[in-house]
Design a protein around this motif. Structure first.
Motif, PDB file in Angstrom:
ATOM      1  N   ASN A 150       0.847  -1.202   0.000  1.00 45.12           N
ATOM      2  CA  ASN A 150       0.000   0.000   0.000  1.00 45.12           C
ATOM      3  C   ASN A 150       0.881   1.249   0.000  1.00 45.12           C
ATOM      4  O   ASN A 150       0.768   2.129   0.860  1.00 45.12           O
ATOM      5  N   ALA A 151       1.757   1.317  -0.985  1.00 43.31           N
ATOM      6  CA  ALA A 151       2.711   2.425  -1.075  1.00 43.31           C
ATOM      7  C   ALA A 151       1.972   3.762  -1.138  1.00 43.31           C
ATOM      8  O   ALA A 151       0.855   3.842  -1.640  1.00 43.31           O
ATOM      9  N   GLY A 152       2.608   4.785  -0.607  1.00 46.63           N
ATOM     10  CA  GLY A 152       1.939   6.074  -0.490  1.00 46.63           C
ATOM     11  C   GLY A 152       2.530   7.118  -1.415  1.00 46.63           C
ATOM     12  O   GLY A 152       2.017   7.379  -2.489  1.00 46.63           O
ATOM     13  N   GLY A 153       3.646   7.704  -0.985  1.00 47.60           N
ATOM     14  CA  GLY A 153       4.304   8.678  -1.827  1.00 47.60           C
ATOM     15  C   GLY A 153       3.906  10.096  -1.529  1.00 47.60           C
ATOM     16  O   GLY A 153       3.219  10.387  -0.559  1.00 47.60           O
ATOM     17  N   MET A 154       4.406  10.972  -2.411  1.00 47.89           N
ATOM     18  CA  MET A 154       4.360  12.405  -2.123  1.00 47.89           C
ATOM     19  C   MET A 154       3.000  13.042  -2.335  1.00 47.89           C
ATOM     20  O   MET A 154       2.671  14.022  -1.705  1.00 47.89           O
ATOM     21  N   ALA A 156       0.086  12.015  -1.652  1.00 47.83           N
ATOM     22  CA  ALA A 156      -0.991  11.507  -0.788  1.00 47.83           C
ATOM     23  C   ALA A 156      -1.776  12.633  -0.137  1.00 47.83           C
ATOM     24  O   ALA A 156      -2.945  12.471   0.198  1.00 47.83           O
ATOM     25  N   VAL A 161      -3.491   7.205  -1.335  1.00 48.36           N
ATOM     26  CA  VAL A 161      -2.419   6.220  -1.490  1.00 48.36           C
ATOM     27  C   VAL A 161      -2.804   5.143  -2.507  1.00 48.36           C
ATOM     28  O   VAL A 161      -3.871   5.185  -3.095  1.00 48.36           O
ATOM     29  N   GLY A 420       4.107   3.902   7.532  1.00 50.71           N
ATOM     30  CA  GLY A 420       3.188   4.657   6.697  1.00 50.71           C
ATOM     31  C   GLY A 420       3.064   4.088   5.309  1.00 50.71           C
ATOM     32  O   GLY A 420       2.008   4.160   4.689  1.00 50.71           O
ATOM     33  N   GLU A 421       4.179   3.510   4.800  1.00 49.95           N
ATOM     34  CA  GLU A 421       4.112   3.025   3.420  1.00 49.95           C
ATOM     35  C   GLU A 421       5.105   1.935   3.074  1.00 49.95           C
ATOM     36  O   GLU A 421       5.026   1.355   1.998  1.00 49.95           O
ATOM     37  N   HIS A 422       6.053   1.635   3.946  1.00 53.54           N
ATOM     38  CA  HIS A 422       7.065   0.636   3.581  1.00 53.54           C
ATOM     39  C   HIS A 422       6.741  -0.764   4.076  1.00 53.54           C
ATOM     40  O   HIS A 422       7.362  -1.732   3.657  1.00 53.54           O
TER      41      HIS A 422
END
Lengths: 463, 463
Positions: A150-154, A156, A161, A420-422
């Motif tokens: 469930n990768a997020g990134g910038m 979001a 996400v 959060g995302e990793h």
């Protein structure tokens, strides 16, 4: 406990997969023994580059019947050991399943194989005036990997996400069954939401072999602004104000001078400005230039009132390149600056970002260790790096644990999450357990058992 | 199989809940014997109006220890029998847990008890310039109910569904344990996503006692446009064009003249126009009047080129009232127009909406039964009503089943789902099973068992 892959198994596997896509023993490259996490490493007994859902299904069925563990792997860019074959067995690599199968302009969806790289997907849809908003820093990760964590990134802050863009999944269950969850439909209230249980499950419940992703029309305009501050405290103070102001921002990133310098050294390229201690990078997007101008003028004024030294537009191609290349290289640059490092990818409520960053400085002092950080100030997801530099092994282990304990304890206090995302993978299990408690850990283990009663899929991870 | 509530149980329950909030036997109003679905009805042995998570926990623990079934109920507005106490036992009603606990302007969240009504929440946040986008037609439903069915509503085209706005849940597990899933955080990749498994689970896994909801800043401008067409075919043909055009629309609703006339009769109020066979209602929102004007002019031109007779703005207070009151009354109006009815809430890919609506007309002819429909053309979620009118019981049952079989079969053919937003409950289980197959039904039953090994929570529903 598990069966080691032997000649009989290899013979069977070669009967269902052409042998040029099967690697065994010494034939397996060292690259497949680890991901981007330092410290754990083990080669699978056999590595198979798969081409189709059907192949994955046949391999899984055999592995399940014969008690052979299986790990699925995309680009192996994860940071928590989730893609390491801790128990040996079979590694299924999806890198050849890298086809974009369908762009459906009537339903605004794109259907992809799991081995498509994020950067390939982004380029493909943007060329056609569509937009896939999730934007993790690691562009060479696969979509299958992005979905599995469930990768997020910038982006979001504005767009959410990966989970928010997965409409449907085709998966292979541990027993080899092929199932479809979700579809191209926008809404669904038909039974338990198994699709979302799979998203973020780090390859422990089933193997994703196809995904239907939601697209949106590509925003016509996008602009970024770089704001220098005399200190990180000053910089971070503007974030809650930005959020309270209801300004429509796509991304709010923070970065410290030392991280920028690391990136300059790593890339051998200059950043536009290195005169100040801390920087905030804002992105705005939309369809109207005028609207965007109104928005960023308002925001720039607000930030300057609150202590920003200036507001540089990241508008020329050259400047865009220098800023975004640096931002993209932070992780690698920090890695290159130290003998070893480990990462804490906590997420806290947005209102706690400033406090948490301050706390990382306290921890650095207290433990006497270097802790650079950067990340997504606008959504509360921080990337905090504990650097070994040149410590001896024992000191490093001790200080790393001490720093991690303090950081994750603070995240719990702030009602944040371990990742959060990793993801959790192998490396963060103990902290997950501390966060959610034994009741929820048992619930997760029981859910895992429903999918995978033999515990052959990515054993030793997450639960 | 289950224990009937007896005097000993009542004595215990009265020792933990004040007796003025406990109703037993004849004291339970007939209203609690059914929801909005016709045909099934059973009173719980006992009805309890709860006030807190702790009360729910104590009741659940007792019920679990004593094998007494429990059903949670909000406003009871659901259409699939999900809130009916099929096995008697205890009904936990959340209508007194109707407090808005916290508006957090720094994290853009609102924390609510489950009995808060959708209309109360919407009014509360909009007064404070925030916006809770999910907008199901039934405004007197509770938020707990909305979350339990993953309610969708009209604005899903732009904003998504309830699921997209639930950040955290406090729940009581069947054994009485209190658990928290999610938080105020924007991102989360920390273990299995149990929060999303609970959303849409129709009260079969646990009881929701508190929810943290995501808000967005309230759009400054919103405008609707009503477009008349000579036929439903002509009206529906514009929908895929609207979607392909990438116009930024908040809602795309369709309605037929007969539904509008039903609503006029029901409300005793005139609709702005009743000269044409079919209507499309579009909504736009945003922060800039000029942008919105540009957008709707473009869209209006396009629609008129494709056969719209006109484009009326729904701008004056009077017109807004007449259009939205009618839209809000469609379900009740259709209900009032017939002795009995049942509903099919399928969702299909957006590209199939026109085909599906045409198909409902074919089914009406073939089965010789009245099938009005209206719904969310822009997200593929249709509300299709099979009307008994004055048929005798046997003919009605036969024709209803025949029509349902045809409609759900077509939805499967189009890769749609049984329910877009109303859920499965008791009434749609057989169609869910046909859609997802035995493998997934077993998976869902096994997941249910993990949460609720004694099957005491809302038994007979969904799985």
């Amino acid at each position: 406990m598990y069966k080691t892959v032997d000649e009989k198994d290899l013979n069977y596997l070669s009967s269902i997969i052409p042998s040029e896509r099967i690697f065994y023993g010494e034939g397996v490259s060292e690259d497949y023994a680890h991901d981007e996490l330092g410290g754990i490493s083990r080669k699978p007994d056999v590595l198979i580059n798969v081409l189709s859902t059907d192949e994955v299904s046949r391999i899984m069925k055999y592995a399940n019947d014969n008690n052979i563990p299986v790990v699925a792997r995309g680009s192996g860019t994860d940071l928590v050991g989730a893609a390491v074959a801790l128990e040996g067995g079979i590694m299924i690599c999806t890198k050849l399943m890298n086809h974009i199968l369908e762009l459906d302009e009537n339903n605004l969806t794109v259907t992809v194989e799991p081995g498509v790289l994020l950067m390939e997907l982004q380029a493909y849809v943007e060329e056609r005036d569509f937009f896939y908003p999730p934007d993790p820093g690691e562009k060479s990760a696969t979509i299958g990997g992005n979905i599995s964590t469930n990768a997020g990134g910038m982006r979001a802050v504005k767009y959410g996400v990966t989970r928010d863009y997965v409409r449907g999944l085709t998966v292979v269950m541990p027993n080899g069954d092929i199932e479809h969850f979700g579809s191209k439909c926008v809404k669904n209230s038909s039974g338990y939401d198994i699709k979302d249980l799979i998203i973020g499950s780090e390859g422990t419940l089933c193997i994703i072999t196809e995904a239907i992703l939601k697209l949106i029309p590509k925003p016509l305009e996008s602009v970024s602004m770089l704001l220098p501050f005399v200190s990180m405290e000053k910089a971070i103070e503007v974030v809650p104000e930005l959020i309270r102001s209801k300004a429509s921002l796509t991304a709010i990133e923070y970065m410290s001078l030392d991280t920028i310098i690391s990136a300059e050294n790593y890339l051998g390229k200059k950043f536009p400005d290195t005169n100040y201690e801390a920087y905030i990078l804002l992105t705005f997007d939309g369809n109207s230039k005028e609207e965007l101008e109104k928005e960023y003028s308002k925001v720039a004024d607000m930030c300057i009132k609150m202590g920003a030294i200036d507001g540089y537009f990241v508008d020329t191609d050259e400047r865009k390149k220098s800023v975004w290349n640096a931002r993209g290289a932070f992780l690698e640059a920090i890695k290159a600056s130290t003998d070893e490092m480990d990462e804490c990818d906590v997420v806290v409520p947005k209102s706690r970002v400033a406090d948490f960053i301050k706390y990382t400085h306290e921890v650095a002092q207290k433990v006497d260790i270097r802790i650079p950080s950067f990340g997504h100030a606008g959504d509360g997801n921080l990337h905090v790096y504990i650097c070994r530099d040149s410590m001896d092994e024992n000191t490093w282990k001790r200080k790393l644990n001490e720093a991690f304990d303090l950081l994750y304890e603070k995240a719990r206090e702030y009602e944040g999450h371990v990742s959060g995302e990793h993801g959790i993978g192998y490396a963060k299990k103990q902290y997950l357990s501390l966060q959610v408690g034994e009741g929820q850990m048992k619930l997760m283990r029981d859910l895992k058992k429903v999918f995978d009663p033999g515990n052959i899929l990515n054993p030793g991870k997450l639960v």
